[in-house]
Design an enzyme around this catalytic site. Sequence first.
Site: not given
Length: 287
Positions: A137, A150
């Site tokens: 990401s 995350y």
Amino acid sequence: MATQTPVWFITAATSGFGHYLALEALARGHHVIASGRSLSRLSPLADAGAHTVVLDVTSPLPAIQAVAKDAVAKYGYISHLVNAAGYVLIGAVEETSPQEDYDTFNTNVFGVLNVSKAFLPYLRASAGHRTICNFGSIASWTGGAGAALYYSTKWAVSGLSEAMREELAPFGIAVTVAEPGYFRTGFLNKGAAVNSEKTIEAYEESAAGQTRRGLEGHDGKQVGDVKKGCRVLVDILTMSGVAEEQEVPIRVALGSDSGPTIREKCERTMRLLDEWEGVTGKTDHED
């Protein structure tokens, strides 16, 4: 000798990048084995021509190996493995529980590990172009208050992918990590993003609390078009279209916001190294 038709195995194909990658590959005449935790949610892909299978990436390795064996038997080989499963846990480090922490790593990191372990014997034994795409990401490059778990899982996926690339290059298997910015998927939809069960009032007006509110407000307003992103990504993974005659790169900074974020992090890191090198570099033995 005719080139083999690409065969994709994609995790988390019920939504997001996994779903649209499957549709893009199918539109090109490729074979797709789409997996997810629910067959009913995979039915649109089945209608589009995909073979669909149930797979929870947090299952024990033997269960994932059984799915891999059946998947390879469907067409005789797999050429593209996409590890797309993942979710965001929202909460400050003090707020998230050990179980919530483990569950996040279990899906976002251990899922990548175990699915890769299950398919690698078949990928190594195959010929032709073979690629593993792990989903990192934009968060692989930046820490952020309020979603530390995350961010840390995506940093882990990025490092894991770099190491896998070195390990698998001798077998002719390319490994890349896709690091998309903000795309308009269902990733931040209510129920997709998970909030920590516990919240601490002291964090509400801090950066962590602002992240909690900001992500909710960002849903549906992301700049990236996931269909366009998947079109580019399939080109890159198959070395065709806009990526014809190019090797699969170690990472794909997908989206107009991903590249600048990574570049800015690199520049800040260079400034930090320059500032401290005269102190931190003087630690060698005199001899």
